[in-house]
Design an enzyme around this catalytic site. Sequence first.
Site, PDB file in Angstrom:
ATOM      1  N   ARG A 206     -12.412  -4.237  -6.864  1.00  0.00           N
ATOM      2  CA  ARG A 206     -12.297  -5.002  -5.627  1.00  0.00           C
ATOM      3  C   ARG A 206     -13.686  -5.218  -5.025  1.00  0.00           C
ATOM      4  NH1 ARG A 206      -8.099  -2.343  -1.521  1.00  0.00           N
ATOM      5  NH2 ARG A 206      -9.837  -0.896  -1.414  1.00  0.00           N
TER       6      ARG A 206
ATOM      7  N   PHE B  76       0.839  -1.187   0.000  1.00  0.00           N
ATOM      8  CA  PHE B  76       0.000   0.000   0.000  1.00  0.00           C
ATOM      9  C   PHE B  76       0.881   1.246   0.000  1.00  0.00           C
ATOM     10  CE2 PHE B  76      -2.778   3.249   1.788  1.00  0.00           C
ATOM     11  CZ  PHE B  76      -3.925   3.050   1.025  1.00  0.00           C
TER      12      PHE B  76
ATOM     13  N   ASP C 225       1.463  -5.008   8.524  1.00  0.00           N
ATOM     14  CA  ASP C 225       0.349  -4.102   8.291  1.00  0.00           C
ATOM     15  C   ASP C 225      -0.909  -4.969   8.170  1.00  0.00           C
ATOM     16  OD1 ASP C 225      -1.654  -2.482   7.230  1.00  0.00           O
ATOM     17  OD2 ASP C 225      -0.281  -1.331   5.968  1.00  0.00           O
TER      18      ASP C 225
ATOM     19  N   TYR D  71     -11.290   1.235  10.510  1.00  0.00           N
ATOM     20  CA  TYR D  71     -12.492   1.647   9.779  1.00  0.00           C
ATOM     21  C   TYR D  71     -12.855   0.714   8.627  1.00  0.00           C
ATOM     22  CZ  TYR D  71      -8.759   3.969   7.071  1.00  0.00           C
ATOM     23  OH  TYR D  71      -7.610   4.253   6.371  1.00  0.00           O
ATOM     24  N   LYS D  72     -12.087  -0.362   8.436  1.00  0.00           N
ATOM     25  CA  LYS D  72     -12.425  -1.330   7.388  1.00  0.00           C
ATOM     26  C   LYS D  72     -13.318  -2.413   7.985  1.00  0.00           C
ATOM     27  CE  LYS D  72      -8.450  -0.505   4.350  1.00  0.00           C
ATOM     28  NZ  LYS D  72      -7.830   0.668   4.996  1.00  0.00           N
TER      29      LYS D  72
END
Length: 411
Positions: free
Chosen positions: A373, A128, A201, A226-227
């Site tokens: 995705r 990322f 991560d 928040y995912k």
Amino acid sequence: MTREQCEIADENDELKIFRNKFKIPQDTIYLIGNSLGLCPIESQKIANRVIKQEWGQNHIDSWNTAGWYHLPVKVGNKIGKIIGAEQNETIISDSTSINIFKCLGTSIAIQKIKNPDRRIILLERENFPTDLYIAQGLVNLLSTDEYKIRYFDDDNRLEDVLGDDVVCILLSHVNYRTGQLYNMKQITKLAHKVDAHIIWDLCHSVGSVPINLTKVDADFAVGCTYKYLNSGPGAPAFIYVNKKHQNVAWQPLTGWFGHQAPFKMSKLYEPAPNITNYLVGTPQVLQISIIDHSVGITLDADMQAIRKKSLALGDLFIKLMDEKCPSLKLVTPFEYEKRGSHLSYQHENAYAISNLMRKRGVYGDFRFPDILRFAMTPLYTRFVDIWDVIGIISEVINDAEYEGFDGNCVT
């Protein structure tokens, strides 16, 4: 599998009760759990309580009476249960990016003591962007003449570039773009074989994939909330530090809340002798209070059941996509041990497909330049949702509007 069979699967789903804990947008199928999870119904009530009662009525007393001061540790330990950490190894603080900086800086400081000649930070080239950027910025700050970044990818395997000059490896447990799940136990063992640290991560795996940092003896880990943990946009992240590292060297962002006695207002920094030295500034009380609730939802579910349903949803998605939308190429590995909880598909017109899906009420992610995705979020995604989504994607591809689409970019 027919739609009727999907309905039966949903009826028999042991996790079906959790769907009622979220605000499900009407006429919408939401498959973006890996960017922003849906809002828990109780989140607004919690925010109102903190604002109206704890802040509005009790004001500054709430640092003690409402437990504001201890929230980062309390909620950190709840997340610790999800990621297999021991007590007081995880804390809520700042953002993922800032926590990566802390981990990298601490790893360098520890290696200066134990292995002073190490100068290499290992990064996966397709990691990322913020992971890459933070590492690049830190190396520039320290001097590129002294520290350097070495990349690994499909052409240069990790095993081939990992040597006794490596400070640490920074790697995502699940790759944000491809959805590939990396073998945490194997890679951690590989790092430790040459006495390098590993920083995991967990942004795209926490809450969707079983994790046990203690069992694999991970050094550091970071992740957002928040995912799949559904804590809201921009919610603070977490940082995990193995106890064996907590008091060896200072972390680089020595803010006042990481002091062993913050309210003594000492002129010299003295780190807290535990995980709280990884705090920096005043905690974000409102958002951490919401995280406290949303993490609790995940803890109430069984992580093995979450993983089992995630894979089953993914299997159905892949099967139906192969049948009805063969022009989309699966990028995510099919094997369970290599697959996270989102599926990535490649198509030259992915941008148009993503936009036109949203016009029909289906939310998936677009990632530049050609990736779609779809997140399997077991707490609220149903099998009928997967069935309906594939039908809509098929409609989009066969729609005349698709050929000449020109619209605004989407997340």
